[in-house]
Design a protein around this motif. Structure first.
Motif, PDB file in Angstrom:
ATOM      1  N   PRO A   1     -88.915 -45.238 -42.367  1.00 12.56           N
ATOM      2  CA  PRO A   1     -90.292 -45.726 -42.503  1.00 12.56           C
ATOM      3  C   PRO A   1     -91.308 -44.991 -41.654  1.00 12.56           C
ATOM      4  CG  PRO A   1     -88.987 -47.254 -41.185  1.00 12.56           C
ATOM      5  CD  PRO A   1     -88.036 -46.229 -41.714  1.00 12.56           C
ATOM      6  N   VAL A   2     -90.900 -44.481 -40.502  1.00 10.59           N
ATOM      7  CA  VAL A   2     -91.815 -43.765 -39.605  1.00 10.59           C
ATOM      8  C   VAL A   2     -91.103 -42.510 -39.112  1.00 10.59           C
ATOM      9  CG1 VAL A   2     -93.115 -43.857 -37.443  1.00 10.59           C
ATOM     10  CG2 VAL A   2     -92.981 -45.888 -38.902  1.00 10.59           C
ATOM     11  N   GLN A   3     -91.687 -41.357 -39.389  1.00 12.56           N
ATOM     12  CA  GLN A   3     -91.013 -40.096 -39.092  1.00 12.56           C
ATOM     13  C   GLN A   3     -91.175 -39.635 -37.644  1.00 12.56           C
ATOM     14  OE1 GLN A   3     -89.069 -38.371 -41.143  1.00 12.56           O
ATOM     15  NE2 GLN A   3     -89.390 -39.614 -42.967  1.00 12.56           N
ATOM     16  N   ALA A   4     -92.270 -40.036 -36.993  1.00 12.68           N
ATOM     17  CA  ALA A   4     -92.531 -39.594 -35.622  1.00 12.68           C
ATOM     18  C   ALA A   4     -93.529 -40.547 -34.977  1.00 12.68           C
ATOM     19  CB  ALA A   4     -93.093 -38.168 -35.608  1.00 12.68           C
ATOM     20  N   PRO A   5     -93.490 -40.684 -33.653  1.00  9.65           N
ATOM     21  CA  PRO A   5     -94.553 -41.448 -32.987  1.00  9.65           C
ATOM     22  C   PRO A   5     -95.912 -40.837 -33.311  1.00  9.65           C
ATOM     23  CG  PRO A   5     -92.767 -40.955 -31.453  1.00  9.65           C
ATOM     24  CD  PRO A   5     -92.515 -40.142 -32.687  1.00  9.65           C
ATOM     25  N   VAL A   6     -96.922 -41.679 -33.429  1.00 10.07           N
ATOM     26  CA  VAL A   6     -98.252 -41.185 -33.794  1.00 10.07           C
ATOM     27  C   VAL A   6     -98.734 -40.144 -32.783  1.00 10.07           C
ATOM     28  CG1 VAL A   6    -100.638 -41.839 -34.295  1.00 10.07           C
ATOM     29  CG2 VAL A   6     -98.772 -43.385 -34.915  1.00 10.07           C
TER      30      VAL A   6
END
Length: 228
Positions: A169-174
């Motif tokens: 769902p999330v590829q990397a910290p913003v």
């Protein structure tokens, strides 16, 4: 009114700081940059993946003008505590939905909750999301035990090979995205990025498909050992 409009109408401008989640989609941080303010990334709660109120309190400085919290994957952020922090410091508090979250009707939400409850009771090969009131399960996000991203990614490939759809769902910290890059390291956020996997709980999924998903996850999860 979108996040940019809300911030502008409240007078947020250059030189101000806005506390935003470090885990999730970059749109919130980009909205803060668009009005000329500085996004300050705060840690997420390890269960909800929403802003951790204690981290929000720690991130507030004399330059903080606002907090933008996101309801993540259909689970509500801790609105009470975050509003209390905002009132204490005189801050604008904005709550936003996950990018792409739709306005599902109640029957669709009920069916997603039924499918989530089924998986809650049968999955042993992954760590299931804690059940809380108000969760609409836009996505059913589990954690893959083991040694972080390599095991999670291998787990996802093996699931797909068995005909079970899933996505990271999330590829990397913003704060590590190229357009926003900041010199920040938040351990809960990093772990969430490396361990989370979204499994489908679409209303149209059949019981047979759910059974196959649970069986595949449990078989694969038995091969992984948590890192110590």
């Amino acid at each position: 009114m979108g996040t940019v409009g809300t911030l502008r109408s409240a007078g947020v401008r250059g030189g101000d700081e806005v506390v935003v989640p470090a885990y999730g989609n970059p749109e919130v941080a980009e909205a803060v940059l668009e009005v000329g303010a500085l996004p300050v990334f705060a840690e997420v709660d390890g269960d909800s993946y929403c802003l951790d109120p204690a981290a929000v309190a720690d991130a507030v400085t004399p330059r903080t003008a606002a907090v933008v919290a996101v309801h993540r994957f259909g689970r509500p952020a801790d609105t009470g505590w975050i509003r209390e922090i905002g009132q204490r410091h005189g801050l604008l508090v904005v709550f936003a939905d996950d990018a792409g979250a739709g306005q599902a009707d109640q029957d669709c939400v009920r069916r997603r909750r039924d499918r989530a409850a089924y998986l809650d009771g049968r999955l042993t090969g992954v760590l299931t999301p804690p059940a809380v009131a108000g969760h609409t399960y836009e996505e059913y996000v589990v954690r893959v035990p083991g040694n972080g991203r390599p095991d999670r990614d291998a787990f996802a490939r093996a699931l797909r090979a068995r005909g079970v759809s899933c996505r990271v769902p999330v590829q990397a910290p913003v704060y590590r995205l190229p357009v926003i890059r900041r010199d920040v390291y938040l351990p809960q956020t990093e772990r969430a990025v490396d361990e989370t996997l979204a499994l489908p709980v679409r209303a149209e999924l059949s019981r047979r498909e759910l059974q196959r998903m649970a069986a595949a996850c449990n078989a694969l999860g038995g091969l992984l050992q948590p890192a110590f």
